[in-house]
Scaffold this motif. Structure first.
Motif, PDB file in Angstrom:
ATOM      1  N   CYS A   1       0.850  -1.190   0.000  1.00 34.10           N
ATOM      2  CA  CYS A   1       0.000   0.000   0.000  1.00 34.10           C
ATOM      3  C   CYS A   1       0.887   1.243   0.000  1.00 34.10           C
ATOM      4  O   CYS A   1       0.396   2.362   0.020  1.00 34.10           O
ATOM      5  CB  CYS A   1      -0.997  -0.014   1.148  1.00 34.10           C
ATOM      6  SG  CYS A   1      -0.325  -0.039   2.784  1.00 34.10           S
TER       7      CYS A   1
ATOM      8  N   CYS B   1      -4.466  -3.888   5.744  1.00 36.58           N
ATOM      9  CA  CYS B   1      -5.082  -2.739   5.102  1.00 36.58           C
ATOM     10  C   CYS B   1      -6.401  -2.424   5.803  1.00 36.58           C
ATOM     11  O   CYS B   1      -7.156  -3.335   6.148  1.00 36.58           O
ATOM     12  CB  CYS B   1      -5.322  -3.001   3.642  1.00 36.58           C
ATOM     13  SG  CYS B   1      -3.812  -2.967   2.649  1.00 36.58           S
TER      14      CYS B   1
ATOM     15  N   SER C   1      -4.381   1.949   3.813  1.00 36.75           N
ATOM     16  CA  SER C   1      -4.858   1.042   2.778  1.00 36.75           C
ATOM     17  C   SER C   1      -4.325   1.428   1.401  1.00 36.75           C
ATOM     18  O   SER C   1      -3.639   2.428   1.248  1.00 36.75           O
ATOM     19  CB  SER C   1      -6.386   1.032   2.749  1.00 36.75           C
ATOM     20  OG  SER C   1      -6.841  -0.011   1.908  1.00 36.75           O
TER      21      SER C   1
ATOM     22  N   HIS D   1     -10.272   3.181   2.570  1.00 33.91           N
ATOM     23  CA  HIS D   1      -9.824   3.530   3.920  1.00 33.91           C
ATOM     24  C   HIS D   1     -10.901   4.346   4.648  1.00 33.91           C
ATOM     25  O   HIS D   1     -11.287   4.015   5.776  1.00 33.91           O
ATOM     26  CB  HIS D   1      -8.515   4.324   3.813  1.00 33.91           C
ATOM     27  CG  HIS D   1      -8.014   4.894   5.092  1.00 33.91           C
ATOM     28  ND1 HIS D   1      -7.329   4.146   6.025  1.00 33.91           N
ATOM     29  CD2 HIS D   1      -8.098   6.157   5.600  1.00 33.91           C
ATOM     30  CE1 HIS D   1      -7.009   4.921   7.055  1.00 33.91           C
ATOM     31  NE2 HIS D   1      -7.456   6.145   6.815  1.00 33.91           N
TER      32      HIS D   1
END
Length: 186
Positions: free
Chosen positions: A24, A133, A161, A167
């Motif tokens: 990420c 994540c 994330s 997110h």
């Protein structure tokens, strides 16, 4: 008396490092100091610090993620090692029984593990969640924690994330659908 644990979810090279197989990237790297700060603070308070860490076999035909993602977090590889300063923190503290890394093979840290039994044996009723994540493994762990009746605390500065929309959605879901407490720092 209630007790609590910090769960540092999947904070490995493959998920965070620039050359990680399923990284990420920058958002994950930016939460490193917050994760280490929380680990240190909770450890000094006598709380449990648990590191549920994804593990896979290359091209496993029986694992559903094989169809979704490139091979990642293979046991014994650089990609599965803890990222950055967390690796050093863990290596320094892993002789403490209250600091434990354990394998998980699904998104949730509860799925197929003895996490719930271990937490209940230790009278832990509150789980603090950080890692990556936000909208995958942290989310699925939070959903299972909710269904198992744990109090959930998500540290907003300690989760990241692949994409901001996922997110943000997950943070909203934690609070409004799981009753999680969202905190910016402790």
């Amino acid at each position: 008396m209630s007790s609590q644990a910090l769960l540092i979810i999947d904070y490995t090279n493959d998920f965070v490092a620039e050359k990680g197989a399923l990284t990420c990237g920058k958002p994950g790297q930016e939460i490193e100091s917050e994760i280490i700060h929380l680990a240190e603070k909770m450890h000094k308070n006598g709380d449990w610090v648990l590191l549920p860490t994804d593990v896979h076999k290359p091209d496993d035909p029986y694992h559903p993620e094989t169809k979704l993602f490139p091979t990642h977090n293979v046991r014994g590889t650089w990609g599965r090692e803890l990222y950055g300063g967390l690796k050093e923190w863990f290596d320094t503290n892993n002789d403490d029984e209250k600091v434990r890394l354990f394998d998980k093979t699904r998104y949730s840290a509860f799925a197929g593990t003895d996490l719930d039994i271990r937490l209940r044996e230790r009278k832990i009723d509150t789980v603090h969640l950080v890692g990556v994540c936000t909208d995958i493994c942290v989310l699925h762990t939070a959903v299972d924690a909710y269904n198992l009746n744990y109090h959930i605390v998500v540290h907003e500065q300690g989760v990241a994330s692949f994409n901001q929309a996922g997110h943000d959605w997950a943070l909203d879901h934690f609070q409004n659908s799981l009753g999680a407490e969202i905190v910016t720092s402790i």
